[in-house]
Design an enzyme around this catalytic site. Structure first.
Site, PDB file in Angstrom:
ATOM      1  N   TYR A  47      -3.140   6.450  41.154  1.00 13.89           N
ATOM      2  CA  TYR A  47      -4.558   6.107  41.033  1.00 13.89           C
ATOM      3  C   TYR A  47      -5.291   7.102  40.138  1.00 13.89           C
ATOM      4  CZ  TYR A  47      -9.359   5.039  42.531  1.00 13.89           C
ATOM      5  OH  TYR A  47     -10.690   4.719  42.567  1.00 13.89           O
ATOM      6  N   SER A  62     -12.865   8.004  38.554  1.00  6.98           N
ATOM      7  CA  SER A  62     -12.879   8.543  39.916  1.00  6.98           C
ATOM      8  C   SER A  62     -12.808  10.060  39.911  1.00  6.98           C
ATOM      9  CB  SER A  62     -11.690   7.980  40.699  1.00  6.98           C
ATOM     10  OG  SER A  62     -11.575   8.602  41.966  1.00  6.98           O
TER      11      SER A  62
END
Length: 266
Positions: free
Chosen positions: A155, A142
């Site tokens: 995350y 990401s």
């Protein structure tokens, strides 16, 4: 399309969102797809969609945070002892909050379903991938990790670890004809909509601030890129991160402090 004809593919988190789009695309290109997920209803629905379109699919209910479940799911997906494509799409996402407010549960779930699950699936699948002779592993990273996005510590840390793991595996496994790559997508999916709920309109403003002013379409823009990496068209591509984010990571500067659901310290 038959680039993946007679190949065995396993997709974690394949019941919904990006995983679902990828599972359907791989099947459309000829792969026998095994969907690994905890959401039995969504997974069975995806299997039915694939089969009604003439594809081949199966579902294995598994918790990607549990080693025994991973071993069973991987064995089920390795038809005739061979796995040609492994897509690690599953990942728990903790609601955004300031670093000092992150709980142990947020951190542990992000780690268990992200880098640890990806590592375990790859390790468990190694012999099956080696038996393929031309296997491809596709992991998910990401832009939040690359850019240090505020309020996403668990995350972002998980995705950063997966990127490092991807490059190490690409180095080690090239001699076994196993390619290992990652995709860095930006898309607006049903999973995010369900999670965010009434804050969906606010979330879409993040997309509007990106260079292309939108998120990707999972079916027509994310899944085809993953299928490319899985196929022989990408036979000389390994150890790379393919950004499918409309320039979101490399080109834009977005004020994520206005993202929905952010818990800030007082």
């Amino acid at each position: 399309m038959s680039r993946l004809e007679n190949r065995n593919a396993l997709v974690t988190g394949g019941a919904q969102g990006l995983g679902r789009a990828i599972a359907r695309r791989l099947a459309a290109e000829g792969a026998r797809v095994t969907i690994v997920d905890l959401n039995e209803d969504k997974a069975k629905e995806c299997v039915e969609l694939i089969e009604s379109a003439g594809g081949s699919a199966a579902f294995v209910r598994a918790n990607v945070a549990k080693r025994d479940d991973i071993a069973a799911a991987t064995a089920a997906g390795a038809v005739d002892g061979r796995l040609d494509v492994l897509v690690n799409a599953a990942q728990y996402f903790a609601m955004p909050k300031a670093l000092e407010l992150v709980s142990d549960k947020d951190w542990e779930l992000s780690e268990a379903t992200g880098p640890k699950a990806t590592f375990r699936f790859m390790q468990t699948a190694f012999d099956y991938l080696k038996a393929s002779g031309k296997a491809s592993v596709i992991n998910f990273v990401s832009g939040s990790a690359l850019g240090g996005m505020s309020y996403t510590a668990p995350y972002s840390a998980a995705k950063g670890a997966i990127q490092a793991l991807t490059k190490v595996a690409a180095n080690e496994w090239a001699r076994h004809n196993i390619r290992v790559n990652a995709v860095c997508p930006f898309a607006l999916t049903d999973v995010q909509r369900d999670m965010i709920g009434t804050e969906w309109d606010n979330y879409t403003r993040t997309a509007e601030a990106s260079p292309m002013k939108r998120g990707a379409d999972p079916d027509t823009e994310i899944a085809p890129a993953v299928a490319f990496l899985a196929s022989d068209d990408a036979s000389f591509v390994t150890g790379t991160v393919l950004h499918i984010d409309g320039g979101m990571t490399e080109l834009s500067t977005v004020d994520y402090s206005q993202s929905p659901g952010v818990f800030k310290a007082t």
